[in-house]
Design a protein around this motif. Structure first.
Motif, PDB file in Angstrom:
ATOM      1  N   SER A   1       1.106  -0.902   0.098  1.00 28.37           N
ATOM      2  CA  SER A   1       0.388  -0.027  -0.400  1.00 28.37           C
ATOM      3  C   SER A   1       0.892   1.254   0.305  1.00 28.37           C
ATOM      4  CB  SER A   1      -0.547   0.072   0.956  1.00 28.37           C
ATOM      5  OG  SER A   1      -0.110  -0.071   2.367  1.00 28.37           O
ATOM      6  N   PRO A   2       0.222   2.198  -0.665  1.00 27.25           N
ATOM      7  CA  PRO A   2       0.944   3.261  -0.646  1.00 27.25           C
ATOM      8  C   PRO A   2       1.681   3.998   1.092  1.00 27.25           C
ATOM      9  CG  PRO A   2      -0.612   3.920  -1.935  1.00 27.25           C
ATOM     10  CD  PRO A   2      -0.644   2.599  -0.841  1.00 27.25           C
ATOM     11  N   ARG A   3       1.286   4.017   2.230  1.00 24.84           N
ATOM     12  CA  ARG A   3       1.880   4.282   3.451  1.00 24.84           C
ATOM     13  C   ARG A   3       2.782   3.127   4.109  1.00 24.84           C
ATOM     14  NH1 ARG A   3       0.690   1.966   8.442  1.00 24.84           N
ATOM     15  NH2 ARG A   3       1.000   3.124  10.269  1.00 24.84           N
ATOM     16  N   ASN A   4       2.203   2.057   3.312  1.00 26.95           N
ATOM     17  CA  ASN A   4       3.257   0.798   3.700  1.00 26.95           C
ATOM     18  C   ASN A   4       4.833   1.006   3.037  1.00 26.95           C
ATOM     19  OD1 ASN A   4       2.033  -0.191   5.579  1.00 26.95           O
ATOM     20  ND2 ASN A   4       1.022  -2.391   4.657  1.00 26.95           N
ATOM     21  N   LEU A   5       4.398   1.733   1.753  1.00 28.23           N
ATOM     22  CA  LEU A   5       5.309   1.995   1.089  1.00 28.23           C
ATOM     23  C   LEU A   5       6.215   2.812   1.553  1.00 28.23           C
ATOM     24  CD1 LEU A   5       3.881   0.929  -2.951  1.00 28.23           C
ATOM     25  CD2 LEU A   5       5.947  -0.872  -1.095  1.00 28.23           C
TER      26      LEU A   5
ATOM     27  N   MET B   1      10.459   3.053   2.786  1.00 28.14           N
ATOM     28  CA  MET B   1      11.583   4.299   2.421  1.00 28.14           C
ATOM     29  C   MET B   1      11.920   4.973   3.084  1.00 28.14           C
ATOM     30  SD  MET B   1      10.544   6.302  -0.979  1.00 28.14           S
ATOM     31  CE  MET B   1       9.707   7.717  -0.474  1.00 28.14           C
ATOM     32  N   VAL B   2      10.986   5.894   4.383  1.00 29.36           N
ATOM     33  CA  VAL B   2      11.523   5.710   5.332  1.00 29.36           C
ATOM     34  C   VAL B   2      12.730   5.694   6.200  1.00 29.36           C
ATOM     35  CG1 VAL B   2      11.394   7.586   7.501  1.00 29.36           C
ATOM     36  CG2 VAL B   2       9.167   7.733   5.463  1.00 29.36           C
ATOM     37  N   GLY B   3      12.612   3.547   7.275  1.00 28.19           N
ATOM     38  CA  GLY B   3      12.953   2.970   7.222  1.00 28.19           C
ATOM     39  C   GLY B   3      14.843   3.224   6.474  1.00 28.19           C
TER      40      GLY B   3
ATOM     41  N   LEU C   1      14.294   2.074  -4.840  1.00 29.21           N
ATOM     42  CA  LEU C   1      13.352   1.399  -5.364  1.00 29.21           C
ATOM     43  C   LEU C   1      11.902   1.032  -4.413  1.00 29.21           C
ATOM     44  CD1 LEU C   1      15.867  -1.699  -5.254  1.00 29.21           C
ATOM     45  CD2 LEU C   1      14.998  -0.849  -7.285  1.00 29.21           C
ATOM     46  N   TYR C   2      12.149   1.529  -3.273  1.00 25.50           N
ATOM     47  CA  TYR C   2      11.064   1.892  -2.402  1.00 25.50           C
ATOM     48  C   TYR C   2      10.344   2.686  -3.015  1.00 25.50           C
ATOM     49  CZ  TYR C   2      10.954  -1.447   1.056  1.00 25.50           C
ATOM     50  OH  TYR C   2      11.149  -2.780   2.202  1.00 25.50           O
ATOM     51  N   LEU C   3      11.112   3.905  -3.276  1.00 26.34           N
ATOM     52  CA  LEU C   3      10.092   5.221  -4.162  1.00 26.34           C
ATOM     53  C   LEU C   3       9.545   4.599  -5.717  1.00 26.34           C
ATOM     54  CD1 LEU C   3       9.771   8.118  -4.513  1.00 26.34           C
ATOM     55  CD2 LEU C   3      12.223   8.368  -5.631  1.00 26.34           C
ATOM     56  N   VAL C   4      10.928   3.971  -5.660  1.00 29.54           N
ATOM     57  CA  VAL C   4       9.698   3.498  -7.684  1.00 29.54           C
ATOM     58  C   VAL C   4       8.504   2.936  -7.339  1.00 29.54           C
ATOM     59  CG1 VAL C   4      10.387   1.884  -9.890  1.00 29.54           C
ATOM     60  CG2 VAL C   4      11.632   3.591  -8.806  1.00 29.54           C
ATOM     61  N   ARG C   5       8.578   2.058  -6.460  1.00 31.43           N
ATOM     62  CA  ARG C   5       6.941   0.772  -6.320  1.00 31.43           C
ATOM     63  C   ARG C   5       6.027   2.030  -5.384  1.00 31.43           C
ATOM     64  NH1 ARG C   5       4.560  -2.488  -8.108  1.00 31.43           N
ATOM     65  NH2 ARG C   5       3.924  -4.481  -6.024  1.00 31.43           N
ATOM     66  N   LEU C   6       6.688   2.829  -5.528  1.00 23.70           N
ATOM     67  CA  LEU C   6       5.714   3.571  -4.582  1.00 23.70           C
ATOM     68  C   LEU C   6       4.777   4.508  -5.644  1.00 23.70           C
ATOM     69  CD1 LEU C   6       4.478   5.652  -2.314  1.00 23.70           C
ATOM     70  CD2 LEU C   6       6.396   7.088  -1.618  1.00 23.70           C
TER      71      LEU C   6
END
Length: 123
Positions: A38-42, A46-48, A87-92
């Motif tokens: 989900s957007p929130r989880n991603l 990413m913040v982590g 990768l998290y940014l692209v997925r988000l």
């Protein structure tokens, strides 16, 4: 050794954001992780990863461009953490329906207008 060779062959030197997006979508799909993306989880993941990236620089003070005083293993670790963030940014962006390449290009144009170069110096 055979798996290492296959992985090395899969590496691409110049890959587009769209290709990364497709690879990430497939990676999540075959692991049945889509339900967690989900957007929130991603975003939180990413913040982590940004936190892990920050830790690398935390006590170093300013570092020189190109990291000339860093060990290769330190640079490799940095590359891994930068990659995690990317990768998290692209997925988000994909999950949110945002074409990241297009959005970034538009932002560059907007910034060029907002922050024009200084006028030439008169001698």
């Amino acid at each position: 050794m055979g798996e290492e060779k296959e992985n090395a062959q899969e590496r691409v030197v110049d890959i587009s954001l769209k290709d990364l997006s497709k690879k990430l979508e497939e990676f999540a799909r075959v692991r049945d992780w889509e339900k967690y993306h989900s957007p929130r989880n991603l975003l939180l993941a990413m913040v982590g990863e940004v936190g892990e990236l920050s830790e690398i620089f935390q006590w170093r003070g300013e570092v020189d461009k190109g990291l000339p005083n860093w060990e290769e293993s330190e640079k490799e670790h940095l590359g891994e953490e930068l990659s995690d963030v990317l990768l998290y940014l692209v997925r988000l962006s994909d999950i949110c329906g945002i074409d990241l390449g297009d959005a970034a290009s538009r932002k560059l144009v907007k910034n060029a207008s907002k922050y024009p170069p200084p006028p030439p110096k008169v001698l």
